[in-house]
Write a protein that holds these residues in place. Structure first.
Motif, PDB file in Angstrom:
ATOM      1  N   GLY A  93       0.835  -1.190   0.000  1.00  0.00           N
ATOM      2  CA  GLY A  93       0.000   0.000   0.000  1.00  0.00           C
ATOM      3  C   GLY A  93       0.870   1.240   0.000  1.00  0.00           C
ATOM      4  O   GLY A  93       1.712   1.427  -0.878  1.00  0.00           O
ATOM      5  N   THR A  94       0.703   2.088   1.006  1.00  0.00           N
ATOM      6  CA  THR A  94       1.485   3.323   1.109  1.00  0.00           C
ATOM      7  C   THR A  94       2.740   3.141   1.951  1.00  0.00           C
ATOM      8  O   THR A  94       3.494   4.094   2.136  1.00  0.00           O
ATOM      9  CB  THR A  94       0.627   4.439   1.727  1.00  0.00           C
ATOM     10  OG1 THR A  94       0.141   4.018   3.010  1.00  0.00           O
ATOM     11  CG2 THR A  94      -0.550   4.784   0.833  1.00  0.00           C
ATOM     12  N   THR A 147      -4.470 -10.614  13.696  1.00  0.00           N
ATOM     13  CA  THR A 147      -4.416 -11.812  12.851  1.00  0.00           C
ATOM     14  C   THR A 147      -5.038 -11.493  11.501  1.00  0.00           C
ATOM     15  O   THR A 147      -6.053 -10.787  11.427  1.00  0.00           O
ATOM     16  CB  THR A 147      -5.193 -12.978  13.500  1.00  0.00           C
ATOM     17  OG1 THR A 147      -4.680 -13.225  14.810  1.00  0.00           O
ATOM     18  CG2 THR A 147      -5.072 -14.243  12.665  1.00  0.00           C
ATOM     19  N   VAL A 148      -4.447 -12.001  10.427  1.00  0.00           N
ATOM     20  CA  VAL A 148      -4.984 -11.781   9.088  1.00  0.00           C
ATOM     21  C   VAL A 148      -4.935 -13.105   8.328  1.00  0.00           C
ATOM     22  O   VAL A 148      -4.020 -13.922   8.526  1.00  0.00           O
ATOM     23  CB  VAL A 148      -4.191 -10.677   8.347  1.00  0.00           C
ATOM     24  CG1 VAL A 148      -2.749 -11.096   8.119  1.00  0.00           C
ATOM     25  CG2 VAL A 148      -4.858 -10.310   7.043  1.00  0.00           C
ATOM     26  N   TYR A 149      -5.933 -13.329   7.472  1.00  0.00           N
ATOM     27  CA  TYR A 149      -6.038 -14.573   6.709  1.00  0.00           C
ATOM     28  C   TYR A 149      -5.743 -14.292   5.242  1.00  0.00           C
ATOM     29  O   TYR A 149      -6.330 -13.383   4.642  1.00  0.00           O
ATOM     30  CB  TYR A 149      -7.444 -15.165   6.868  1.00  0.00           C
ATOM     31  CG  TYR A 149      -7.712 -15.662   8.272  1.00  0.00           C
ATOM     32  CD1 TYR A 149      -7.587 -17.009   8.580  1.00  0.00           C
ATOM     33  CD2 TYR A 149      -8.082 -14.771   9.278  1.00  0.00           C
ATOM     34  CE1 TYR A 149      -7.828 -17.480   9.872  1.00  0.00           C
ATOM     35  CE2 TYR A 149      -8.321 -15.220  10.574  1.00  0.00           C
ATOM     36  CZ  TYR A 149      -8.195 -16.565  10.860  1.00  0.00           C
ATOM     37  OH  TYR A 149      -8.423 -17.019  12.143  1.00  0.00           O
ATOM     38  N   ILE A 150      -4.825 -15.091   4.660  1.00  0.00           N
ATOM     39  CA  ILE A 150      -4.415 -14.861   3.274  1.00  0.00           C
ATOM     40  C   ILE A 150      -4.231 -16.185   2.531  1.00  0.00           C
ATOM     41  O   ILE A 150      -4.215 -17.259   3.145  1.00  0.00           O
ATOM     42  CB  ILE A 150      -3.083 -14.067   3.192  1.00  0.00           C
ATOM     43  CG1 ILE A 150      -1.902 -14.960   3.628  1.00  0.00           C
ATOM     44  CG2 ILE A 150      -3.126 -12.798   4.021  1.00  0.00           C
ATOM     45  CD1 ILE A 150      -0.545 -14.426   3.268  1.00  0.00           C
ATOM     46  N   SER A 151      -4.099 -16.060   1.231  1.00  0.00           N
ATOM     47  CA  SER A 151      -3.610 -17.164   0.407  1.00  0.00           C
ATOM     48  C   SER A 151      -2.510 -16.576  -0.461  1.00  0.00           C
ATOM     49  O   SER A 151      -2.782 -15.987  -1.514  1.00  0.00           O
ATOM     50  CB  SER A 151      -4.730 -17.752  -0.466  1.00  0.00           C
ATOM     51  OG  SER A 151      -4.180 -18.689  -1.378  1.00  0.00           O
ATOM     52  N   SER A 154      -4.640  -6.395   0.769  1.00  0.00           N
ATOM     53  CA  SER A 154      -5.273  -5.208   1.360  1.00  0.00           C
ATOM     54  C   SER A 154      -5.575  -5.421   2.838  1.00  0.00           C
ATOM     55  O   SER A 154      -5.422  -4.506   3.653  1.00  0.00           O
ATOM     56  CB  SER A 154      -6.551  -4.850   0.602  1.00  0.00           C
ATOM     57  OG  SER A 154      -7.472  -5.929   0.617  1.00  0.00           O
ATOM     58  N   ALA A 155      -5.990  -6.645   3.194  1.00  0.00           N
ATOM     59  CA  ALA A 155      -6.251  -6.954   4.600  1.00  0.00           C
ATOM     60  C   ALA A 155      -4.961  -6.896   5.410  1.00  0.00           C
ATOM     61  O   ALA A 155      -4.949  -6.413   6.549  1.00  0.00           O
ATOM     62  CB  ALA A 155      -6.893  -8.334   4.727  1.00  0.00           C
ATOM     63  N   THR A 207      -4.135  -4.331   8.523  1.00  0.00           N
ATOM     64  CA  THR A 207      -3.768  -4.900   9.815  1.00  0.00           C
ATOM     65  C   THR A 207      -2.436  -4.358  10.309  1.00  0.00           C
ATOM     66  O   THR A 207      -2.285  -4.023  11.494  1.00  0.00           O
ATOM     67  CB  THR A 207      -3.705  -6.436   9.723  1.00  0.00           C
ATOM     68  OG1 THR A 207      -4.963  -6.930   9.251  1.00  0.00           O
ATOM     69  CG2 THR A 207      -3.396  -7.060  11.068  1.00  0.00           C
ATOM     70  N   VAL A 208      -1.451  -4.268   9.414  1.00  0.00           N
ATOM     71  CA  VAL A 208      -0.136  -3.738   9.791  1.00  0.00           C
ATOM     72  C   VAL A 208      -0.245  -2.286  10.234  1.00  0.00           C
ATOM     73  O   VAL A 208       0.347  -1.877  11.247  1.00  0.00           O
ATOM     74  CB  VAL A 208       0.866  -3.880   8.625  1.00  0.00           C
ATOM     75  CG1 VAL A 208       2.141  -3.088   8.906  1.00  0.00           C
ATOM     76  CG2 VAL A 208       1.202  -5.349   8.389  1.00  0.00           C
ATOM     77  N   LYS A 209      -1.017  -1.487   9.516  1.00  0.00           N
ATOM     78  CA  LYS A 209      -1.183  -0.077   9.890  1.00  0.00           C
ATOM     79  C   LYS A 209      -1.840   0.056  11.255  1.00  0.00           C
ATOM     80  O   LYS A 209      -1.452   0.911  12.061  1.00  0.00           O
ATOM     81  CB  LYS A 209      -2.017   0.648   8.828  1.00  0.00           C
ATOM     82  CG  LYS A 209      -1.253   0.985   7.557  1.00  0.00           C
ATOM     83  CD  LYS A 209      -2.082   1.841   6.616  1.00  0.00           C
ATOM     84  CE  LYS A 209      -1.250   2.344   5.448  1.00  0.00           C
ATOM     85  NZ  LYS A 209      -2.024   3.203   4.535  1.00  0.00           N
ATOM     86  N   GLU A 210      -2.825  -0.786  11.519  1.00  0.00           N
ATOM     87  CA  GLU A 210      -3.485  -0.746  12.825  1.00  0.00           C
ATOM     88  C   GLU A 210      -2.519  -1.144  13.934  1.00  0.00           C
ATOM     89  O   GLU A 210      -2.481  -0.525  14.999  1.00  0.00           O
ATOM     90  CB  GLU A 210      -4.697  -1.676  12.827  1.00  0.00           C
ATOM     91  CG  GLU A 210      -5.872  -1.175  11.987  1.00  0.00           C
ATOM     92  CD  GLU A 210      -7.002  -2.182  11.901  1.00  0.00           C
ATOM     93  OE1 GLU A 210      -6.808  -3.324  12.366  1.00  0.00           O
ATOM     94  OE2 GLU A 210      -8.058  -1.829  11.352  1.00  0.00           O
ATOM     95  N   LEU A 211      -1.713  -2.171  13.686  1.00  0.00           N
ATOM     96  CA  LEU A 211      -0.749  -2.630  14.692  1.00  0.00           C
ATOM     97  C   LEU A 211       0.259  -1.546  15.033  1.00  0.00           C
ATOM     98  O   LEU A 211       0.575  -1.312  16.208  1.00  0.00           O
ATOM     99  CB  LEU A 211      -0.024  -3.876  14.186  1.00  0.00           C
ATOM    100  CG  LEU A 211       1.097  -4.407  15.109  1.00  0.00           C
ATOM    101  CD1 LEU A 211       0.492  -5.053  16.344  1.00  0.00           C
ATOM    102  CD2 LEU A 211       1.992  -5.388  14.364  1.00  0.00           C
ATOM    103  N   LEU A 212       0.778  -0.868  13.989  1.00  0.00           N
ATOM    104  CA  LEU A 212       1.817   0.134  14.192  1.00  0.00           C
ATOM    105  C   LEU A 212       1.258   1.506  14.554  1.00  0.00           C
ATOM    106  O   LEU A 212       2.022   2.434  14.846  1.00  0.00           O
ATOM    107  CB  LEU A 212       2.686   0.245  12.936  1.00  0.00           C
ATOM    108  CG  LEU A 212       3.429  -1.039  12.533  1.00  0.00           C
ATOM    109  CD1 LEU A 212       4.174  -0.816  11.238  1.00  0.00           C
ATOM    110  CD2 LEU A 212       4.388  -1.480  13.629  1.00  0.00           C
TER     111      LEU A 212
END
Length: 455
Positions: free
Chosen positions: A266-267, A354-358, A366-367, A371-376
């Motif tokens: 993302g950014t 926690t995030v779910y990916i494939s 995008s999820a 999630t990373v932005k929220e954590l940091l």
């Protein structure tokens, strides 16, 4: 203004459409017209600033390329000096040959960051704006570009100068009070002093509070991808990188060492390290890689802990969970397209995010970004607001803030104005060092030595 005239290649060291040689100094125009002759014969010295001429560059009497010369007259130039930029075809040999001819004509090689240093010394920008030039050049994401450009436009300088204006005015009034204690000095009440100091404390504290977020968005995040063998760490690395960076096979232990890559999420910019799968191993080489992975967890600013959704939780997973405890980490449940055999509830109770990916199917980017932005704590980062760009700036603000707090404490317990004024003057000195108005020559030289030649 320096007596020497400097020159350097201002464009990248690779073949391109054009290459630019920048010349700056008192003799810039005189030197340039020894190398460049306009097609219509007009001498460069006859041109006004912000004027370009098409012509040719010469080695002696022989022309070797078409070129465009662009003139900037002092003080309306980047450096504040006379500047000429000669644009030639961007072959490496042509560009270097043109620079060689410029040196023969009397210019000297520019040192790292010397053009921007001259801009600073000639009052075209302050030190925070000069530092933003380097940040802008190295920016790898939209937020980083925006934040760095706003600094170049003076966002930080304006905030610091607003604090300085109030503190200097306050100091001047206090100095007058010390010299003329029997006179009524306007606006020198304890209430007005406290208001000025409290406002300065608030503004500087806000800069410190946002420092880490600013560094994350402008310089990137040191990120470790960890997990047991075959959880999909390398596939995640490749998904983030947009290409195959790590070797992906079904064989456990394929990644034996740390694979590094900088990518955009993302950014944000993540400085990724794909580590060896963490597990107990008797393989000496693999064990070394596993120890490196564990050390990377300790040093990383962000950990992406990858778990295999298609496999039950095992001791290797528990080892990873334990190593990630109290660290800034996101549990990444990979292979979410396969049948769930993992105790995801257990994972979610151990990680704050926690995030779910494939990763194989490129699903979940995008999820993961959200999630990373929220954590940091950077989900609401505003690149238009002033930020501190480095440790030097942060230290100056911290020192100034400490002096202001001491002045406030002194004011509340009733110490004399002359003692309080010493503390305010110390804060002013720190902020003047930040903007470069009182920075030492050693500090200035150190800052510009990190720039590339040609800037």
């Amino acid at each position: 203004m320096s007596e020497t005239t400097i020159a350097a290649i201002a464009t990248g060291n690779s073949a391109a459409g054009i290459g630019v040689i920048r010349i700056s100094g008192t003799d810039a125009i005189k030197i340039a017209q020894k190398v460049f002759i306009a097609a219509d014969g007009t001498p460069l010295s006859d041109l006004k600033g912000y004027t370009a001429k098409f012509g040719n560059v010469y080695s002696g009497e022989k022309k070797f390329d078409n070129a465009v010369a662009l003139i900037f007259k002092a003080p309306k130039s980047y450096t504040g000096e006379d500047v000429v930029e000669i644009s030639v075809h961007g072959g490496i040999f042509i560009v270097e040959k043109t620079l060689e001819e410029v040196f023969k004509a009397g210019a000297v090689p520019a040192q790292a960051g010397e053009f921007t240093k001259r801009a600073f010394l000639n009052g075209k920008m302050d030190l925070t704006q000069a530092e933003s030039v380097a940040a802008l050049i190295s920016a790898q994401g939209d937020e980083a570009v925006s934040a760095s450009f706003n600094m170049l436009q003076g966002s930080l300088s304006n905030k610091i100068n607003s604090v300085l204006d109030q503190l200097i005015g306050c100091s001047a009034s206090m100095a007058a009070w010390v010299d003329y204690p029997d006179e009524e000095i306007p606006d020198l009440s304890e209430e007005s002093l406290a208001e000025i100091l409290e406002n300065a404390e608030f503004l500087l504290s806000d800069l410190i509070k946002n420092y880490e977020n600013g560094i994350i968005m402008t310089q990137g995040i040191d990120t470790a991808i960890v997990g047991r063998p075959n959880a999909g760490k390398s596939t995640l690395m490749n998904m983030l990188a947009g290409r195959e960076k790590s070797i992906v096979t079904h064989i456990e232990g394929t990644t034996r060492d740390i694979v590094e890559e900088s990518v955009r999420l993302g950014t944000m910019v993540l400085h990724l390290s794909d580590t060896a799968g963490i597990r107990k191993s008797n393989d000496i080489v693999e064990s070394i890689g596993i120890q490196k992975a564990i050390k990377k967890i300790e040093s990383a600013s962000l950990i992406l802990a990858v778990f295999d959704n298609s496999q039950p939780l095992c001791n290797d997973d528990l080892m990873i969970i334990e190593n990630c405890k109290n660290k800034p980490s996101v549990a990444v449940i990979n292979k979410n397209d396969l049948e769930n055999k993992l105790d995801t509830h257990e994972i979610e109770t151990k990680f704050s995010k926690t995030v779910y990916i494939s990763a194989k199917n490129n699903i979940g980017l995008s999820a993961l970004e959200k999630t990373v932005k929220e954590l940091l704590g950077i989900s609401k980062f505003d690149s238009s607001q002033p930020i501190l760009a480095n440790q030097r700036q942060k230290l100056c603000v911290l020192n100034a803030l400490e002096h202001i707090k001491q002045a406030l404490d002194g004011l509340h317990i009733g110490i004399t104005y002359d003692a309080i004024n010493v503390m305010i003057d110390s804060a002013v000195d720190e902020l003047l060092s930040l903007t470069g108005k009182k920075a030492t020559e050693e500090v200035v030289n150190n800052i510009f030595s990190r720039f590339c030649v040609g800037k």
